[in-house]
Design a protein around this motif. Structure first.
Motif, short mmCIF file in Angstrom:
data_model
loop_
_atom_site.label_atom_id
_atom_site.label_comp_id
_atom_site.label_asym_id
_atom_site.label_seq_id
_atom_site.Cartn_x
_atom_site.Cartn_y
_atom_site.Cartn_z
N PRO A 135 -55.97 -21.18 -35.06
CA PRO A 135 -55.97 -20.03 -34.13
C PRO A 135 -56.80 -20.27 -32.87
O PRO A 135 -56.62 -19.57 -31.87
CB PRO A 135 -56.57 -18.91 -34.97
CG PRO A 135 -57.41 -19.60 -36.01
CD PRO A 135 -56.65 -20.86 -36.32
N GLY A 136 -57.70 -21.24 -32.90
CA GLY A 136 -58.53 -21.52 -31.74
C GLY A 136 -57.88 -22.41 -30.71
O GLY A 136 -58.48 -22.72 -29.67
N VAL A 137 -56.64 -22.82 -30.98
CA VAL A 137 -55.92 -23.73 -30.06
C VAL A 137 -54.83 -22.97 -29.33
O VAL A 137 -54.05 -22.24 -29.93
CB VAL A 137 -55.28 -24.91 -30.83
CG1 VAL A 137 -54.42 -25.76 -29.90
CG2 VAL A 137 -56.35 -25.76 -31.48
N THR A 138 -54.77 -23.15 -28.02
CA THR A 138 -53.67 -22.63 -27.21
C THR A 138 -52.94 -23.81 -26.58
O THR A 138 -53.57 -24.68 -25.96
CB THR A 138 -54.17 -21.71 -26.09
OG1 THR A 138 -54.83 -20.57 -26.67
CG2 THR A 138 -53.02 -21.23 -25.22
N SER A 182 -62.67 -29.65 -34.44
CA SER A 182 -62.41 -28.91 -35.67
C SER A 182 -63.04 -27.51 -35.68
O SER A 182 -62.37 -26.52 -36.00
CB SER A 182 -62.92 -29.69 -36.88
OG SER A 182 -62.33 -30.97 -36.95
N ALA A 183 -64.30 -27.41 -35.32
CA ALA A 183 -65.00 -26.12 -35.40
C ALA A 183 -64.29 -25.06 -34.55
O ALA A 183 -64.07 -23.93 -35.01
CB ALA A 183 -66.45 -26.30 -34.97
N ALA A 184 -63.96 -25.42 -33.33
CA ALA A 184 -63.32 -24.45 -32.44
C ALA A 184 -61.87 -24.19 -32.82
O ALA A 184 -61.38 -23.06 -32.74
CB ALA A 184 -63.40 -24.94 -31.00
N VAL A 208 -48.36 -27.29 -20.25
CA VAL A 208 -48.45 -28.13 -21.46
C VAL A 208 -49.90 -28.52 -21.79
O VAL A 208 -50.14 -29.40 -22.61
CB VAL A 208 -47.58 -29.40 -21.34
CG1 VAL A 208 -47.26 -29.98 -22.72
CG2 VAL A 208 -46.25 -29.10 -20.67
N ALA A 209 -50.86 -27.86 -21.18
CA ALA A 209 -52.27 -28.17 -21.47
C ALA A 209 -52.69 -27.57 -22.81
O ALA A 209 -52.14 -26.56 -23.26
CB ALA A 209 -53.17 -27.62 -20.37
N PHE A 210 -53.66 -28.22 -23.45
CA PHE A 210 -54.34 -27.65 -24.61
C PHE A 210 -55.59 -26.93 -24.12
O PHE A 210 -56.33 -27.47 -23.29
CB PHE A 210 -54.79 -28.74 -25.60
CG PHE A 210 -53.68 -29.40 -26.35
CD1 PHE A 210 -52.96 -28.70 -27.31
CD2 PHE A 210 -53.37 -30.73 -26.14
CE1 PHE A 210 -51.94 -29.31 -28.02
CE2 PHE A 210 -52.36 -31.36 -26.85
CZ PHE A 210 -51.64 -30.64 -27.79
N SER A 211 -55.82 -25.73 -24.64
CA SER A 211 -57.08 -25.04 -24.42
C SER A 211 -57.74 -24.81 -25.78
O SER A 211 -57.11 -24.27 -26.69
CB SER A 211 -56.87 -23.69 -23.72
OG SER A 211 -56.46 -23.87 -22.38
N VAL A 212 -58.99 -25.23 -25.89
CA VAL A 212 -59.72 -25.05 -27.15
C VAL A 212 -61.21 -25.12 -26.86
O VAL A 212 -61.66 -25.95 -26.07
CB VAL A 212 -59.30 -26.12 -28.20
CG1 VAL A 212 -59.55 -27.53 -27.68
CG2 VAL A 212 -59.99 -25.91 -29.53
#
Length: 228
Positions: free
Chosen positions: A115-118, A221-223, A129-133
């Motif tokens: 859930p912490g990954v967009t 992992s934590a985020a 197409v970027a990852f946000s975390v």
């Protein structure tokens, strides 16, 4: 006496080499969550916006997974992203991301367990197409620098883990698996857990080295697993 000593020495060397190989295989099996001799389930993605076809680099990524399973005495069965239900007692390698309907199952895994990954959609914006975390953004610079997210987790209804390989491109998928097959032992010393992890792999200098130049960018992992 000399012959006996030589035989004993040769026997000890053989046992030591065999033990070393066994330890190496066990370490690899632990990192990827594969039991030696088991069947692994591989979910093959579609080409972007082309259901029913696969990008050749994603096929190569699946070949890399098959080679990994083969090194551990196992084999793979391949399924499409239309697969539904639990992976049960088979380790699942889910290759590709959900954008462009490439891998719908990967989108479900991201939503349920990370859930912490967009993953930003395709657009004309810089964050396409970027990852946000974890408050950081990892942009997609096609053909120059790209990222792949690799996560391992065990669904509560399963006895074996899922390994999600979600790259910003098919090349990034291939690069991530190629990199981890080669560098898993070193990566294992740099992360907090081998049981559950979410790693960001960076692929750079693509125009020169294609998928061969990859590094562990961060253990996120934590985020990634944190509820927002």
């Amino acid at each position: 006496m000399g012959l006996v000593t030589s035989l004993l020495g040769g026997g000890f060397v053989w046992l030591w080499e065999r033990g070393k190989r066994t330890r190496t295989l066990n370490r690899k099996a632990r990192f990827f969550g594969i039991r030696p001799g088991e069947t692994c389930l591989v979910v093959l993605p579609n080409k972007h916006n082309a259901p029913g076809t696969a990008h050749h680099r994603d096929v190569q990524a699946v070949v890399q997974v098959a080679m990994l399973a083969g090194e551990l005495g196992g084999h793979v069965v391949v399924a499409s992203d239309s697969l539904r239900g639990s992976n049960g007692d088979r380790t699942e390698f889910c290759v590709g991301g959900p954008l462009g309907d490439a891998n719908i199952r990967a989108g479900g895994h991201l939503a349920a367990y990370l859930p912490g990954v967009t993953l930003h959609p395709y657009s004309d914006r810089p964050d396409s197409v970027a990852f946000s975390v974890g408050g950081e953004q990892y942009l997609f610079d096609r053909g120059n620098a790209e990222y792949a997210l690799v996560a391992k987790f065990t669904p509560q209804e399963s006895s074996r883990p899922v390994v999600l390989v979600c790259g910003q491109s098919a090349l990034a998928n291939q690069a991530a698996i190629h990199f981890l097959r080669r560098e898993y032992a070193r990566v294992a010393t740099e992360i907090t857990s081998e049981e559950r992890y979410c790693l960001l792999i960076k692929i750079s200098d693509i125009r020169t080295y294609e998928f061969h130049r990859a590094v562990l960018e961060r253990d996120i992992s934590a985020a990634a697993f944190a509820q927002p």
